[in-house]
Design an enzyme around this catalytic site. Structure first.
Site, PDB file in Angstrom:
ATOM      1  N   GLU A  45       0.801  -1.178  -0.053  1.00 28.95           N
ATOM      2  CA  GLU A  45       0.034  -0.186   0.299  1.00 28.95           C
ATOM      3  C   GLU A  45       0.994   1.685   0.096  1.00 28.95           C
ATOM      4  OE1 GLU A  45      -2.805  -0.556  -0.682  1.00 28.95           O
ATOM      5  OE2 GLU A  45      -3.246  -2.226   0.315  1.00 28.95           O
ATOM      6  N   CYS A  75      -2.210   8.901   2.599  1.00 26.20           N
ATOM      7  CA  CYS A  75      -2.267   8.588   0.956  1.00 26.20           C
ATOM      8  C   CYS A  75      -3.261   8.858   0.068  1.00 26.20           C
ATOM      9  CB  CYS A  75      -2.046   6.803   1.238  1.00 26.20           C
ATOM     10  SG  CYS A  75      -3.606   6.066   2.461  1.00 26.20           S
TER      11      CYS A  75
HETATM   12  P1  NAD Z   1       8.136   5.023   4.178  1.00 21.90           P
HETATM   13  O1  NAD Z   1       8.498   4.251   3.378  1.00 21.90           O
HETATM   14  O2  NAD Z   1       9.757   6.088   4.876  1.00 21.90           O
HETATM   15  O3  NAD Z   1       8.887   4.056   6.217  1.00 21.90           O
HETATM   16  C1  NAD Z   1       6.999   3.400   5.732  1.00 21.90           C
HETATM   17  C2  NAD Z   1       7.736   1.904   6.733  1.00 21.90           C
HETATM   18  O4  NAD Z   1       8.577   1.232   6.721  1.00 21.90           O
HETATM   19  C3  NAD Z   1       8.634   2.082   8.153  1.00 21.90           C
HETATM   20  O5  NAD Z   1       7.745   1.642   9.854  1.00 21.90           O
HETATM   21  C4  NAD Z   1      10.254   2.349   8.152  1.00 21.90           C
HETATM   22  O6  NAD Z   1      10.650   2.126   8.789  1.00 21.90           O
HETATM   23  C5  NAD Z   1       9.346   0.895   6.540  1.00 21.90           C
HETATM   24  N1  NAD Z   1      10.805   0.714   5.930  1.00 21.90           N
HETATM   25  C6  NAD Z   1      11.518   1.933   5.106  1.00 21.90           C
HETATM   26  N2  NAD Z   1      12.372   1.439   4.626  1.00 21.90           N
HETATM   27  C7  NAD Z   1      11.945  -0.125   4.438  1.00 21.90           C
HETATM   28  C8  NAD Z   1      12.732  -1.347   3.771  1.00 21.90           C
HETATM   29  N3  NAD Z   1      13.904  -0.644   3.258  1.00 21.90           N
HETATM   30  N4  NAD Z   1      12.399  -2.028   3.942  1.00 21.90           N
HETATM   31  C9  NAD Z   1      11.628  -2.536   5.166  1.00 21.90           C
HETATM   32  N5  NAD Z   1      10.867  -1.489   5.817  1.00 21.90           N
HETATM   33  C10 NAD Z   1      11.170  -0.535   5.491  1.00 21.90           C
HETATM   34  O7  NAD Z   1       6.673   5.883   5.367  1.00 21.90           O
HETATM   35  P2  NAD Z   1       6.084   6.507   5.948  1.00 21.90           P
HETATM   36  O8  NAD Z   1       7.668   7.952   5.554  1.00 21.90           O
HETATM   37  O9  NAD Z   1       6.826   6.268   7.371  1.00 21.90           O
HETATM   38  O10 NAD Z   1       4.795   6.806   5.495  1.00 21.90           O
HETATM   39  C11 NAD Z   1       4.528   8.150   4.447  1.00 21.90           C
HETATM   40  C12 NAD Z   1       4.319   7.391   2.958  1.00 21.90           C
HETATM   41  O11 NAD Z   1       3.455   5.735   3.437  1.00 21.90           O
HETATM   42  C13 NAD Z   1       3.548   7.825   2.014  1.00 21.90           C
HETATM   43  O12 NAD Z   1       4.003   7.983   0.981  1.00 21.90           O
HETATM   44  C14 NAD Z   1       1.831   7.584   1.992  1.00 21.90           C
HETATM   45  O13 NAD Z   1       1.459   7.580   0.710  1.00 21.90           O
HETATM   46  C15 NAD Z   1       2.087   6.006   2.055  1.00 21.90           C
HETATM   47  N6  NAD Z   1       0.652   5.814   2.749  1.00 21.90           N
HETATM   48  C16 NAD Z   1      -0.228   4.662   2.028  1.00 21.90           C
HETATM   49  C17 NAD Z   1      -0.612   4.259   2.244  1.00 21.90           C
HETATM   50  C18 NAD Z   1      -1.638   3.473   2.247  1.00 21.90           C
HETATM   51  O14 NAD Z   1      -3.206   2.942   2.356  1.00 21.90           O
HETATM   52  N7  NAD Z   1      -1.439   2.927   0.483  1.00 21.90           N
HETATM   53  C19 NAD Z   1      -1.513   4.543   3.781  1.00 21.90           C
HETATM   54  C20 NAD Z   1      -0.780   5.190   4.600  1.00 21.90           C
HETATM   55  C21 NAD Z   1       0.400   5.818   3.975  1.00 21.90           C
END
Ligand code: NAD
Length: 487
Positions: free
Chosen positions: A259, A293
């Site tokens: 997501e 998101c």
């Molecule tokens: P992010 O991708 O920086 O981090 C999300 C999670 O992934 C965190 O727990 C982080 O520690 C982990 N992570 C980061 N890199 C990783 C890797 N290489 N391997 C495994 N885990 C990893 O995102 P964010 O800044 O926390 O959240 C914002 C983003 O989330 C926005 O792009 C938003 O649109 C998206 N989002 C999407 C939805 C949806 O339902 N589509 C819902 C909420 C947020």
């Protein structure tokens, strides 16, 4: 009763939660409250050995509890008891969320915690109602398609709505008979830890929900790569989604649900109820200060009504009250961190340098904490960074169109396809446009999710793969086995 509270009265859960208890780790990162920038906790960052311990615990709990072997109704009963306790503890859980994240106390309570309990019950109901399929065969044979849980599901979530995302990951995976190792965002791990604690206090077998606290490159990557994590469910940025897909491919070809980010359009035709459209558009971009998101950040409006719509939106944007998340009179959230605020500002500045007109906002709000002004940018094209990139802040762009074809073209984003809004009173046009829009969800004459949890949510294109919520989320947590017996 007032919802306002003293943030210092809240004791945040610290550590990992493995096998039904908190496990301490070496403090490695300081977490700050976005409302005032005050350091609120030192958290550990799990390495591969902590992740391994959580996975082994989850495997052992599946065996000792018989979670997937007992009557499915027992899973339903246990999950509903957890939902009941979440409701009972709703105020405290919402306070934990408000202290450490951008969620306002009122929204965290009514919008996140109570809905999470509802969604846990929603998925619990699948446990004893979804059936396997019998298939037509010759009389001398008996064929069926059985479905089974994966075993240990790895889940990783973002910081913007932590309680909601934890429920979206945990509820279908558990109802489907799995155990989970969940890594919340390192910026907001506390409410997820407390939810796991509540599950055990409600009588769910210890070890079915394990929460490891840590960052992406170390902890998240270790979950994805673990040989005994059979499926990965992720919510976060598209950039991290790419890394996770690569890692999952190299670590045993395991299925991933992703997501990811969005840059959702809101298409407004001249025949629409403009007051309604302005309210919906403003609400979605101001909710959680645009850190959603599905935030509908690109307004695409019929040229004759563009000025009228912009006026209405700007008027509504003036009415926000920024303030701490723990004050019930606050209506406008802080930005989660200073780096995220700088990123928002740099995209707005770059757009302005490329000719964008700042209709309102365009700078940080000078007060304690990390706050950014509700911002509207006009005179932008698809090549503007404000249109091309997910900003994840309270920033709207406005583009005008002439005719359905141009509206469709502008609505189509080269990268994202998460959701879209459509405002028109013409039913035939609405149905035509619904078909034309490239998005996993289309809302017509409204914007935002309802409490119809049967509607799945998930993106097209680089916005994701697979769905949360709905029947699809339950089935994504089971794998099928085709069986043919010669009688
Ligand atoms: P992010 O991708 O920086 O981090 C999300 C999670 O992934 C965190 O727990 C982080 O520690 C982990 N992570 C980061 N890199 C990783 C890797 N290489 N391997 C495994 N885990 C990893 O995102 P964010 O800044 O926390 O959240 C914002 C983003 O989330 C926005 O792009 C938003 O649109 C998206 N989002 C999407 C939805 C949806 O339902 N589509 C819902 C909420 C947020």
């Amino acid at each position: 009763m007032s919802l306002t509270f003293d943030p210092r009265s809240i004791k945040l859960p610290i550590g990992h939660f493995i096998g039904g208890e908190y496990v301490a780790g070496t403090a490695a990162m300081t977490v700050k409250a976005p409302s005032d920038g005050r350091p609120i906790a030192e958290i550990p960052l799990a390495d591969a050995s902590v992740v391994d311990r959580a996975v082994e615990t989850a495997k052992a709990a599946l065996v000792s509890s018989g979670w997937n072997r007992q009557r499915p109704r027992e899973r339903l009963r246990a999950l509903c008891a957890w939902a009941d306790l979440i409701e009972k503890e709703a105020e405290y859980l919402a306070r934990i969320e408000a202290v450490s994240s951008s969620r306002l106390i009122g929204e965290a309570l009514a919008g996140d915690v109570m809905v999470a309990a509802e969604q846990i019950r929603f998925f619990a109901e699948f446990a004893d109602k979804e059936c396997d399929d019998l298939v037509p065969t010759a009389d001398s044979q008996f064929g069926f398609i059985a479905s089974e849980p994966y075993g240990v599901v790895g889940a990783i979530t973002a910081w913007n709505v932590p309680v909601a995302l934890a429920a979206w990951k945990l509820a279908p995976a558990l109802a489907a008979g799995n155990a989970v190792v969940l890594k919340p965002s390192e910026m907001t791990p506390f409410s997820t830890l407390y939810m796991a604690e509540l599950a055990v206090r409600a009588g769910m077998p210890a070890g079915l929900i394990n929460v490891v606290v840590g960052d992406g490159p170390q902890t998240g990557a270790a979950i994805v790569a673990h040989a005994d994590v059979a499926k990965v469910s992720f919510t976060g940025s598209t950039r991290a989604g790419v890394a996770i897909m690569e890692n999952a491919a190299r670590s045993g070809i395991k299925p991933v649900t992703l997501e990811l980010g969005g840059k959702s359009p809101q298409v407004v035709f001249a025949d629409a109820d403009l007051d309604l459209a302005a309210r919906c558009i403003t609400r979605t971009i101001l909710a959680n200060a645009g850190q959603g998101c599905v935030a509908g950040s690109r307004v695409i409006v019929d040229r004759p009504v563009a000025a009228g719509l912009a006026e209405r939106i700007v008027e509504l944007m003036k009415q926000v009250t920024p303030g701490p998340t723990w004050d019930e009179t606050t209506t406008f959230s802080p930005i989660i961190s200073e780096p995220q605020l700088s990123r928002i500002d740099s995209i707005v500045t770059a757009a302005r340098n490329m000719g964008a007109e700042v209709v309102c906002g365009g700078a940080r709000i000078e007060r304690e904490g990390s706050f950014y002004q509700p911002t509207v940018l006009a005179a932008v094209t698809d090549s503007s960074p404000a249109v091309a990139e997910e900003i994840f802040g309270p920033v709207l762009t406005i583009q005008s169109f002439d005719g359905e074809e141009e509206a469709t073209q502008l609505a189509r984003h080269k990268t994202y396809g998460l959701s879209a809004g459509l405002f028109t009173k013409d039913l035939s046009r609405a149905m035509r446009m619904v078909r034309m829009l490239e998005a996993g969800t289309v809302w017509v004459n409204r914007y935002g999710r309802s409490r119809d949890h049967i509607l799945p949510t998930g993106g097209w294109k680089s916005s994701g793969l697979g769905k949360d919520l709905g029947r699809e989320a339950y089935h994504a947590n089971r794998r099928t086995k085709s069986v043919l017996i010669d009688l």
